[in-house]
Design an enzyme around this catalytic site. Sequence first.
Site, PDB file in Angstrom:
ATOM      1  N   HIS B  58       0.629  -1.133   0.005  1.00  0.00           N
ATOM      2  CA  HIS B  58       0.014   0.115  -0.286  1.00  0.00           C
ATOM      3  C   HIS B  58       0.931   1.454   0.142  1.00  0.00           C
ATOM      4  O   HIS B  58       0.384   2.387   0.186  1.00  0.00           O
ATOM      5  CB  HIS B  58      -0.869   0.058   1.141  1.00  0.00           C
ATOM      6  CG  HIS B  58      -1.699  -1.082   1.349  1.00  0.00           C
ATOM      7  ND1 HIS B  58      -2.736  -1.534   0.432  1.00  0.00           N
ATOM      8  CD2 HIS B  58      -1.745  -2.204   2.325  1.00  0.00           C
ATOM      9  CE1 HIS B  58      -3.250  -2.696   1.069  1.00  0.00           C
ATOM     10  NE2 HIS B  58      -2.727  -3.022   1.967  1.00  0.00           N
ATOM     11  N   HIS B 216      -6.895  -4.386  -1.251  1.00  0.00           N
ATOM     12  CA  HIS B 216      -6.446  -5.865  -1.416  1.00  0.00           C
ATOM     13  C   HIS B 216      -6.961  -6.471  -2.348  1.00  0.00           C
ATOM     14  O   HIS B 216      -7.061  -7.625  -2.676  1.00  0.00           O
ATOM     15  CB  HIS B 216      -6.425  -6.848  -0.110  1.00  0.00           C
ATOM     16  CG  HIS B 216      -5.872  -6.155   1.173  1.00  0.00           C
ATOM     17  ND1 HIS B 216      -6.900  -5.361   2.013  1.00  0.00           N
ATOM     18  CD2 HIS B 216      -4.700  -5.833   1.693  1.00  0.00           C
ATOM     19  CE1 HIS B 216      -6.313  -5.001   3.186  1.00  0.00           C
ATOM     20  NE2 HIS B 216      -4.908  -5.046   2.822  1.00  0.00           N
TER      21      HIS B 216
END
Lengths: 330, 330
Positions: B58, B216
């Site tokens: 991320h 995700h």
Amino acid sequence: MTMKKFINSVDTFLEDSLRGFAAAHADLVELHTAPTFLSRRHRKSGKVALISGGGSGHEPLHIGFIGPGMLDGACPGQVFTSPTPDQMLRAGETLECGAGVLFIVKNYSGDVMNFEMASELADFENATVLVEDDVALPGSSSTGRRGVMGTVIVEKVLGALAEEGADLGTLLEAGRHLHPRMASMGVAITSCTVPAAGRPTFVLAENEIEVGVGIHGEPGRRRDVLRPAAELVQELMDALLEELSPAPGAEVLLIVNGMGATPLAELYVLFGEASQVLERLGLRLERSLVGNYTTALDMAGASITLCLLDAEIKRAWDAPVHTSALRWGR
Amino acid sequence: MTMKKFINSVDTFLEDSLRGFAAAHADLVELHTAPTFLSRRHRKSGKVALISGGGSGHEPLHIGFIGPGMLDGACPGQVFTSPTPDQMLRAGETLECGAGVLFIVKNYSGDVMNFEMASELADFENATVLVEDDVALPGSSSTGRRGVMGTVIVEKVLGALAEEGADLGTLLEAGRHLHPRMASMGVAITSCTVPAAGRPTFVLAENEIEVGVGIHGEPGRRRDVLRPAAELVQELMDALLEELSPAPGAEVLLIVNGMGATPLAELYVLFGEASQVLERLGLRLERSLVGNYTTALDMAGASITLCLLDAEIKRAWDAPVHTSALRWGR
């Protein structure tokens, strides 16, 4: 194959994107239309006005570098298409404030031609710095090399000097000093897709890469297969170091630039390998920059730029800057 | 299908990327191993230590937000995998300096469980702020909502307060104040590919998008076909505004966040549309942020976050920050 992009339509892509940019950074920039250019909102009188421009699709270049300490204006053309002379003329007329205009131009024939035309037609004093830092291809004597990520260094360093009051002659001299000290080279793992074309600019096989790719998807040195990051970085660094021939112990600025679709985590893998190459050679990593600064739409790829530092370049690099894409010291 | 990424190997991806990050930002961070965490280089004694963490992939979240005015430490897990309690424990032991530790945790079951375990085992005083800003899915009473881009707001606002000397109780209170004022929702136009899996996490047809996607690659509200940016933005904004019910004239922070592979020019198209939605409703765009801040590896996609401002949040947002991914005021 459908082109997947966040756009309203191909025809309004540039206009919509610039309007969003101006809305997001209204404290820093103003958007002008007919002809299109962006200007720094809070100008400083008596300084040389720094104006750059070129085809769109390389954001944040150039619009993201407008603000105190860098550019006074930028003229975006359509995607991968040179801006027209009326854009540079109007920007210059608007931004010139007694000390003349410096045009910062990446070395592509359309850009060079259109900035030259603006320069000749201009009623204001002006000069041009041409950026040609891409060492991927041997430049012929007539065309020189392509201008890529080194443009950001030129805009930052000359922007700092202009902010301090340097005149046109001093800025041209600083540009001449900077140029032989920097070199860039890129690699693509996917093509980009120009909205108006609707299909990839070039095609790479599943495991294929383009070594030395240009920021419009121009061919590089050769096609190769995807190799471990350490090997790719070694090849790029070899090309840069051969060009720059740094003395042992030299201080360098190392930039790993993403082409638009490469995640930051991968850019840091490349940076880690490049910094180890420097360390093995006894070169000193003094400044660094990692991120998407000179992109090629949605290309997955990256470029490495090396700049040999000295006290003056380092001071100008470190000087305060406040733009949407680079900001420090204020 | 070959996975095309700039990596040395799947096994060393995280380690190589963190090493590159630490090399690029040696002035700001230190990398610790066995267990892995990153710490702020120049610490301030007597302040609450802010520590976050979560699966990698991320970036710049969370490591890019370490530095004066934001985090004191971050604990990266493997890609899309929670860090383990020993990482948070060691980071806390290293960084605690008399005022306790605040853990900032995105609401995913693995993260919650492992941070809880660290919290219970810790010898140092600590408290936890849970981030759950994703309004894509109705949260059940037991699991709540997913934590996404709002995390950056929490880290920035609480980071500013901690830097000024706020104690643990004050920071918890500020977190409670902030949470109902912010909401996020995303949309994907491509999947991401986890290196260890070697294939896309999910599959979208040529013209298909995932509305409300998680960071995700988790499913969102529904699949749809790709529509003009204005329509997509209207749908995301409707969801955020329904959640927040801003009063007419309310001041807002608007963030358009890229998921990793979406070019900045497209993010600005989305920002332009979102700012027009605000304008039509008479809401005041007071602060903005556009770029890749909470990504999902190489996913092409974007999320929009709205935060209702008040004087205190605005002051904390504007406070000086010096991290690799956010920097202003110094």
